[in-house]
Scaffold this active site. Structure first.
Site, PDB file in Angstrom:
ATOM      1  N   CYS A   1     -71.949 -10.319  40.854  1.00  0.00           N
ATOM      2  CA  CYS A   1     -72.283  -9.091  40.389  1.00  0.00           C
ATOM      3  C   CYS A   1     -73.520  -9.000  39.223  1.00  0.00           C
ATOM      4  CB  CYS A   1     -71.170  -9.118  39.064  1.00  0.00           C
ATOM      5  SG  CYS A   1     -69.600  -8.968  40.430  1.00  0.00           S
ATOM      6  N   HIS A   2     -73.883  -8.173  38.994  1.00  0.00           N
ATOM      7  CA  HIS A   2     -75.131  -8.134  37.931  1.00  0.00           C
ATOM      8  C   HIS A   2     -74.808  -7.732  36.308  1.00  0.00           C
ATOM      9  CE1 HIS A   2     -76.505  -5.921  41.568  1.00  0.00           C
ATOM     10  NE2 HIS A   2     -78.030  -5.728  41.054  1.00  0.00           N
TER      11      HIS A   2
ATOM     12  N   ASP B   1     -50.085 -17.536  30.886  1.00  0.00           N
ATOM     13  CA  ASP B   1     -50.647 -19.029  29.823  1.00  0.00           C
ATOM     14  C   ASP B   1     -49.460 -19.457  28.477  1.00  0.00           C
ATOM     15  OD1 ASP B   1     -52.104 -21.749  29.092  1.00  0.00           O
ATOM     16  OD2 ASP B   1     -53.041 -20.338  27.563  1.00  0.00           O
TER      17      ASP B   1
END
Length: 169
Positions: A75-76, A127
């Site tokens: 990914c950029h 979480d």
């Protein structure tokens, strides 16, 4: 369609977007977490011991979208101009739907950022609530919509042969 993340020898590469024009690009992804009645009620009442579950998950989703290039190798790095994370409570299913919309003006799309934002937001819900119940299930993470760039507007009309649920921003 040819895969763009491989060179002529089959080695993984980051796509060269140097010559592409900047366009406004936007993507929305959706995901869902199934929880027990006890977890659902605690989230809704704001009584989870770790605090405001959906507030923290919203922030986590935005942070996840912003850091996608650190997690997904090809990914950029993108200068995100908008990131919005919303939740929809589904009491009849003991489910929480999460939507993440990401926007950028750039040379490449933000689909991965939207998908990462949803994933991180839902992982944060897990979480924060795992002390109550560890059997929660994250499911149905998918791209709902994208716009901009060479491929233009795309809507995900079908999931597993059924009409996709409508996406919300």
């Amino acid at each position: 369609m040819q895969l763009t993340h491989f060179d002529e020898n089959g080695k993984a590469i980051m796509v060269d977007v140097t010559e592409k024009n900047d366009t406004v690009r936007e993507a929305t992804a959706k995901g869902r977490i199934l929880v027990s009645k006890e977890v659902y009620d605690a989230i809704e009442a704001g009584t989870v011991g770790k605090g405001d579950v959906l507030g923290v998950a919203t922030t986590a989703g935005i942070m996840g979208a912003k850091r996608t290039s650190e997690l997904i190798p090809m990914c950029h790095i993108l200068p995100i101009t908008k990131c919005r994370v919303n939740f929809e409570m589904k009491p009849e299913e003991c489910a929480i739907d999460c939507y993440c919309t990401v926007k950028v003006t750039g040379k490449t799309g933000v689909e991965m950022e939207a998908l990462t934002g949803v994933s991180v937001a839902l992982l944060t819900v897990y979480d924060m609530c795992k002390a109550i119940d560890k059997s929660m299930e994250i499911e149905e993470i998918y791209l709902c919509h994208k716009s901009g760039g060479k491929s233009g507007e795309i809507r995900n009309e079908k999931i597993d042969g059924q009409k996709a649920r409508p996406c919300q921003n």
